[in-house]
Design an enzyme around this catalytic site. Structure first.
Site, PDB file in Angstrom:
ATOM      1  N   MET A  27      57.973 -19.473  -4.537  1.00 62.24           N
ATOM      2  CA  MET A  27      57.329 -19.614  -3.223  1.00 62.24           C
ATOM      3  C   MET A  27      57.867 -18.529  -2.302  1.00 62.24           C
ATOM      4  SD  MET A  27      55.172 -22.073  -3.477  1.00 62.24           S
ATOM      5  CE  MET A  27      54.645 -21.900  -1.773  1.00 62.24           C
ATOM      6  N   SER A  29      43.841 -18.658  -3.994  1.00 59.94           N
ATOM      7  CA  SER A  29      44.166 -20.043  -3.634  1.00 59.94           C
ATOM      8  C   SER A  29      43.042 -20.594  -2.777  1.00 59.94           C
ATOM      9  CB  SER A  29      45.482 -20.099  -2.859  1.00 59.94           C
ATOM     10  OG  SER A  29      45.547 -21.334  -2.167  1.00 59.94           O
ATOM     11  N   HIS A  63      48.864 -26.408  -8.524  1.00 56.96           N
ATOM     12  CA  HIS A  63      50.202 -26.378  -7.918  1.00 56.96           C
ATOM     13  C   HIS A  63      50.433 -27.707  -7.211  1.00 56.96           C
ATOM     14  CE1 HIS A  63      52.843 -24.256  -4.619  1.00 56.96           C
ATOM     15  NE2 HIS A  63      53.537 -25.104  -5.340  1.00 56.96           N
ATOM     16  N   MET A 111      48.542 -31.296  -2.186  1.00 60.00           N
ATOM     17  CA  MET A 111      49.606 -31.718  -1.259  1.00 60.00           C
ATOM     18  C   MET A 111      49.443 -33.209  -0.962  1.00 60.00           C
ATOM     19  SD  MET A 111      49.682 -28.552   1.407  1.00 60.00           S
ATOM     20  CE  MET A 111      49.426 -26.841   0.859  1.00 60.00           C
ATOM     21  N   ASP A 133      53.735 -16.899  -4.486  1.00 60.89           N
ATOM     22  CA  ASP A 133      52.761 -17.691  -3.733  1.00 60.89           C
ATOM     23  C   ASP A 133      53.177 -17.783  -2.274  1.00 60.89           C
ATOM     24  OD1 ASP A 133      50.871 -19.513  -2.885  1.00 60.89           O
ATOM     25  OD2 ASP A 133      51.590 -21.161  -4.139  1.00 60.89           O
ATOM     26  N   HIS A 144      43.723 -20.957  -8.102  1.00 64.63           N
ATOM     27  CA  HIS A 144      44.933 -21.688  -7.718  1.00 64.63           C
ATOM     28  C   HIS A 144      44.544 -22.860  -6.805  1.00 64.63           C
ATOM     29  CE1 HIS A 144      49.332 -21.808  -6.898  1.00 64.63           C
ATOM     30  NE2 HIS A 144      48.964 -22.196  -5.685  1.00 64.63           N
ATOM     31  N   ASP A 178      45.927 -25.997  -4.596  1.00 59.43           N
ATOM     32  CA  ASP A 178      47.117 -26.519  -3.920  1.00 59.43           C
ATOM     33  C   ASP A 178      46.952 -28.004  -3.629  1.00 59.43           C
ATOM     34  OD1 ASP A 178      48.874 -24.242  -3.591  1.00 59.43           O
ATOM     35  OD2 ASP A 178      47.259 -23.402  -2.373  1.00 59.43           O
TER      36      ASP A 178
HETATM   37  C1  DX5 Z   1      51.258 -22.848   0.356  1.00 59.19           C
HETATM   38  C2  DX5 Z   1      50.408 -22.816  -0.877  1.00 59.19           C
HETATM   39  C3  DX5 Z   1      49.796 -21.507  -1.132  1.00 59.19           C
HETATM   40  C4  DX5 Z   1      48.871 -21.045  -0.058  1.00 59.19           C
HETATM   41  C5  DX5 Z   1      49.010 -19.579   0.028  1.00 59.19           C
HETATM   42  O1  DX5 Z   1      51.934 -24.040   0.426  1.00 59.19           O
HETATM   43  O2  DX5 Z   1      51.137 -23.177  -2.040  1.00 59.19           O
HETATM   44  O3  DX5 Z   1      49.153 -21.449  -2.401  1.00 59.19           O
HETATM   45  O4  DX5 Z   1      47.539 -21.352  -0.278  1.00 59.19           O
HETATM   46  O5  DX5 Z   1      48.245 -19.174   1.091  1.00 59.19           O
HETATM   47  P1  DX5 Z   1      48.425 -17.752   1.758  1.00 59.19           P
HETATM   48  O6  DX5 Z   1      48.094 -16.722   0.730  1.00 59.19           O
HETATM   49  O7  DX5 Z   1      47.432 -17.817   2.862  1.00 59.19           O
HETATM   50  O8  DX5 Z   1      49.839 -17.658   2.232  1.00 59.19           O
HETATM   51 ZN    ZN Z   2      50.170 -22.752  -4.059  1.00 61.16          ZN
END
Ligand code: DX5
Ligand code: ZN
Length: 228
Positions: free
Chosen positions: A141, A12, A70, A41, A179, A37, A39
């Site tokens: 998650m 990620s 994601h 947001m 994740d 991956h 992310d």
């Molecule tokens: C959290 C994200 C994850 C995040 C995971 O909201 O969806 O993909 O990057 O990060 P780690 O592996 O550091 O928990």
């Molecule tokens: Zn993620």
């Protein structure tokens, strides 16, 4: 690069150095990452604002590894087109924000991407019942979404196992991805429970070692645990 384990690893980039994102993705590519991956947001579904479609388009030019996008956004049906155009290979939406999940799943497929659905820790597996046979990936998650570097939530192991059992019982081939909080200690446990794709951010980009070494550490933990 160490040999593959049969389990897919998806670094990620949330924990990558954004000032040198292309290089970091190239490192992950050379180290044999199975997915990158991404992310996304929106500041509403989760507090932070992170990455938009222009960054995905730029990453598309840096790697041939499938981009696993994601979407942690409200009303993702309005966003999927731009991410598909940017080159996303997998587009994952949260069931919590999809009033018409069946329509959204179909729309993602029509855009030519593989479709994933994500479940927050507080959302039951049953929320997927009617849609499970139509998706390519389920993202469980294992932390509450929004931030990298959080601690893995142990109670999600039972949920992973129940989802694995349901997929197998129904003969479904959707990938079971996890994740949040995944590192070399947790990896064998989630794989034993039934996960087949491991997303990891901090453990790969914020570990104090190279991306290659960090991926290797997770792969070794799986081999040692015979969780292949
Ligand atoms: C959290 C994200 C994850 C995040 C995971 O909201 O969806 O993909 O990057 O990060 P780690 O592996 O550091 O928990
Ligand atoms: Zn993620």
């Amino acid at each position: 690069m160490e040999g593959k384990t049969g389990i897919k690893l998806a670094p990620s980039i949330l924990s990558a150095d954004f000032a040198r994102l292309g290089e970091q993705v190239a490192e992950a590519t050379r180290a044999g990452a199975d997915y990158i991956h991404v992310d996304v947001m929106d500041g509403h579904f989760v507090p932070p604002i992170t990455i938009g479609a222009p960054v995905v388009a730029a990453l598309r030019r840096c790697t041939d590894v499938p981009l696993d996008v994601h979407l942690m956004v409200e009303a993702p049906e309005h966003q999927i087109g731009q991410f598909a155009d940017a080159g996303a290979n997998i587009i994952t939406v949260h069931v919590e924000v999809c009033r018409h999940i069946h329509r959204t799943v179909r729309a993602i497929k029509e855009l030519g991407a593989r479709v994933g659905v994500a479940l927050n820790p507080g959302t039951p597996v049953e929320a997927l019942g009617e849609i499970l046979s139509s998706v390519d990936l389920v993202l469980v998650m294992t932390v509450n979404p929004g931030f990298g570097g959080q601690a893995f939530i142990d109670s999600t192991l039972d949920k992973i196992a129940r989802l694995r059992a349901e997929l197998d019982a129904r003969g479904l081939t959707a990938e079971l991805s996890v994740d949040g909080g995944i590192n070399s200690d947790v990896a064998p446990r989630v794989v034993k429970a039934g996960a087949r794709v491991l997303v990891a951010g901090a453990a790969i980009f914020n570990s104090g070692e190279t991306v290659e070494a960090a991926l290797g550490r997770i792969r070794s933990s799986l081999r040692q645990a015979h969780a292949l």
